[in-house]
Design an enzyme around this catalytic site. Structure first.
Site, PDB file in Angstrom:
ATOM      1  N   LYS A  78      80.626  46.069  -4.532  1.00 33.89           N
ATOM      2  CA  LYS A  78      81.018  46.044  -3.125  1.00 33.89           C
ATOM      3  C   LYS A  78      81.296  44.599  -2.742  1.00 33.89           C
ATOM      4  O   LYS A  78      80.605  43.686  -3.222  1.00 33.89           O
ATOM      5  CB  LYS A  78      79.850  46.625  -2.303  1.00 33.89           C
ATOM      6  CG  LYS A  78      80.103  46.796  -0.829  1.00 33.89           C
ATOM      7  CD  LYS A  78      78.873  47.445  -0.158  1.00 33.89           C
ATOM      8  CE  LYS A  78      79.069  47.703   1.317  1.00 33.89           C
ATOM      9  NZ  LYS A  78      77.893  48.380   1.938  1.00 33.89           N
ATOM     10  N   SER A 153      79.116  52.649   4.521  1.00 32.76           N
ATOM     11  CA  SER A 153      80.094  51.596   4.407  1.00 32.76           C
ATOM     12  C   SER A 153      80.516  51.289   2.971  1.00 32.76           C
ATOM     13  O   SER A 153      81.546  50.662   2.768  1.00 32.76           O
ATOM     14  CB  SER A 153      79.537  50.315   5.032  1.00 32.76           C
ATOM     15  OG  SER A 153      78.402  49.865   4.302  1.00 32.76           O
ATOM     16  N   SER A 177      74.458  53.711   3.774  1.00 25.43           N
ATOM     17  CA  SER A 177      75.746  53.314   3.193  1.00 25.43           C
ATOM     18  C   SER A 177      75.896  53.476   1.686  1.00 25.43           C
ATOM     19  O   SER A 177      76.993  53.304   1.172  1.00 25.43           O
ATOM     20  CB  SER A 177      76.051  51.865   3.550  1.00 25.43           C
ATOM     21  OG  SER A 177      76.559  51.813   4.848  1.00 25.43           O
TER      22      SER A 177
HETATM   23  N1  GLN Z   1      76.755  53.927   8.971  1.00 28.28           N
HETATM   24  C1  GLN Z   1      75.673  53.083   9.331  1.00 28.28           C
HETATM   25  C2  GLN Z   1      76.187  51.970  10.204  1.00 28.28           C
HETATM   26  O1  GLN Z   1      77.291  52.031  10.567  1.00 28.28           O
HETATM   27  C3  GLN Z   1      75.003  52.542   8.123  1.00 28.28           C
HETATM   28  C4  GLN Z   1      75.735  51.423   7.506  1.00 28.28           C
HETATM   29  C5  GLN Z   1      75.042  50.845   6.318  1.00 28.28           C
HETATM   30  O2  GLN Z   1      74.137  51.451   5.749  1.00 28.28           O
HETATM   31  N2  GLN Z   1      75.460  49.650   5.961  1.00 28.28           N
HETATM   32  O3  GLN Z   1      75.513  51.033  10.521  1.00 28.28           O
END
Ligand code: GLN
Length: 485
Positions: A78, A153, A177
């Site tokens: 990532k 994400s 995420s």
């Molecule tokens: N979808 C969640 C957010 O928008 C989690 C994101 C994540 O785990 N980085 O914050």
């Protein structure tokens, strides 16, 4: 089977027997990336030069007989992991030309084993999102249905595994995420216990919640990756100094007598019927294997999303203060003075979702509101943590869906942030509690979309959830299906 279809374990044995070289496997992977990337968009940066150099070095290492499990395996990260000399954007325009001077510990540990770096993967900007639609580098499409989101994400980390553009990938999980995109793309994804893997050199979103973890083809690969990543790092004061177990050795296939908790707050009306069916079938499968089910309650679940969006945004507003156009990243031109330069650089560099969160977090931390929002959220976080501690007095693992629905359509929730936030309802409590959880493939919707099952473990109980997931994988065929792309 093509070389790009192989799991870590399968490719490792072919490399070891010298049936294939890492250069061949890497070449096949780079060709695969080139052919499917126009349809998927998993990568922000592909690093073919680095990959071939890594592969050549790996082949030498293999020839000399000093091989580790990950030697010569083509992986991708990532774009939140710092990679020395290789552009690292975190999905943001503000870091579009940032080349870090050092690498994240997680990547260093993989390098010690001699992995091949294929490139840096697409993600939501600063890891804020559930659909990969907030990336400044374009959306990612779900390999199972390219009209749908891959999740977020770590969207590119999941799509790259599902489209066989990397043998395995790394993601980060602050509120889901790793697990949610793994669920939507039909791969295995694990969020370790807070402190299990070093966060050093991982661009910070919400530091008390962020954790690094793998996305893989199957549970065995997940165990292999976690073994490579886990461990104390003096450079991350929150990393914990407890011994790293042999995770692969924990995969015994035996779940007889395992006590699995089913939290009533997670099996609610409004759960997608296909997700519901997959969960019921999974429960049946575990029963047949001799596991026992216990009804449990995690009473503060309803408050988790609100709590998360105060704590995560508060920490983000502080963490993202460093992007000011002075030290690194985008700097606006034609600024009248220093303040104007800050304002312009940040206005131009950050996207809509990141700005929204900086504003929410700044508000929650501002004097006069701090006690009402931030402090209160911290108190509720403790209650949520206690829910899990209490539940784990009577069970070994907790079984839930990963997400209330399979992957949604591109554009479906992008203008409705609240709906987007609610899609993380089952993953967020785990981060607030600081414990570990994984997603393992557990079925498909009527439309052919993957559905993941979440297994939540006790703090540092990764062996148990991996064992339970592995047993499930042995008893089902979901993980053997491949996205046609
Ligand atoms: N979808 C969640 C957010 O928008 C989690 C994101 C994540 O785990 N980085 O914050």
């Amino acid at each position: 089977m093509e070389l790009f279809d192989l799991s870590i374990r399968e490719l490792h044995s072919k490399l070891k027997s010298k049936e294939v070289s890492s250069v061949e496997a890497t070449g096949a992977m780079l060709a695969r990336i080139e052919s499917v990337e126009p349809q998927i968009g998993s990568f922000i940066t592909v690093t073919p030069g680095q990959a071939m150099a890594d592969a050549e070095a790996a082949d030498k290492r293999i020839a000399s007989g000093e091989m580790d499990l990950l030697t010569g395996i083509p992986l991708a990260l990532k774009d939140i992991f710092l990679t020395e000399g290789i552009r690292t954007t975190c999905g943001s325009r503000i870091l579009s030309n940032f080349v870090p001077p050092y690498s994240a510990t997680a990547y260093e540990k993989l390098k010690e084993q001699g992995v091949v770096l294929l490139g840096k993967l697409n993600q939501d900007e600063f890891a804020m999102g559930s659909s990969n639609e907030s990336s400044a580098f374009g959306m990612v499409r779900n390999p199972w249905d390219t009209t749908r989101i891959p999740g977020g994400s770590s969207g590119g980390s999941a799509s790259a595994v599902a489209a066989r553009q990397a043998t395995a990938t790394l993601g980060t999980d602050t509120g889901g995420s790793i697990r949610q995109p793994a669920s939507h793309c039909g791969c295995v994804g694990l969020k370790p216990t807070y402190g299990r893997v070093s966060r050093y050199g991982v661009i910070a979103y919400a530091s008390s919640l962020d954790q690094v973890g793998p996305l893989t083809r199957d549970v065995t690969d997940c165990a292999i990756m976690l073994g490579a990543l886990a461990g104390h790092d003096p450079k991350d004061s929150t990393s914990v100094n407890t011994p790293v177990p042999d995770y692969a050795a924990a995969l015994t296939g035996d779940v007889k007598g395992l006590r699995i908790g089913l939290p009533k707050e997670y099996f609610i009306e409004g759960l997608d019927p296909d997700v519901q069916t997959a969960m019921s079938q999974a429960i049946e499968t575990y029963r047949r294997m001799g596991a026992e089910f216990v009804d449990i309650s995690l009473p503060h679940t309803d408050y988790a999303v609100a709590t998360y969006y105060l704590i995560a945004t508060a920490e983000a507003s502080s963490n993202l203060a460093r992007y000011d156009g002075v030290r690194f990243g985008h700097r606006a031109e034609e600024a009248a003075n220093l303040l104007d330069m800050y304002v312009k650089s940040r206005s131009q560099g950050f996207g809509v979702e990141v700005k929204r969160r900086i504003m929410i977090g700044t508000y929650a931390l501002s004097s006069g509101y701090y006690d009402a929002y931030y402090v209160k959220a911290q108190k509720v976080r403790t209650l949520i943590m206690r829910d899990f501690i209490r539940a784990f007095e009577g069970v070994d693992v907790i079984l839930t869906p990963v997400a209330p629905t399979p992957a949604f359509k591109i554009g479906e929730k992008v203008n409705d942030p609240l709906q987007m936030y609610l899609s993380d309802i089952f993953t967020i409590p785990v981060n607030l509690a600081g414990t570990c959880a994984l997603s393992v493939p557990a079925g498909f919707s009527a439309d052919g979309l993957p559905i993941g099952l979440q297994l939540i473990g006790k703090p540092f109980g990764e062996e148990t959830i991996l064992r339970a997931a592995h047993a499930f994988e042995q008893a089902t065929e979901w993980h053997t299906r491949k996205a046609v792309i």
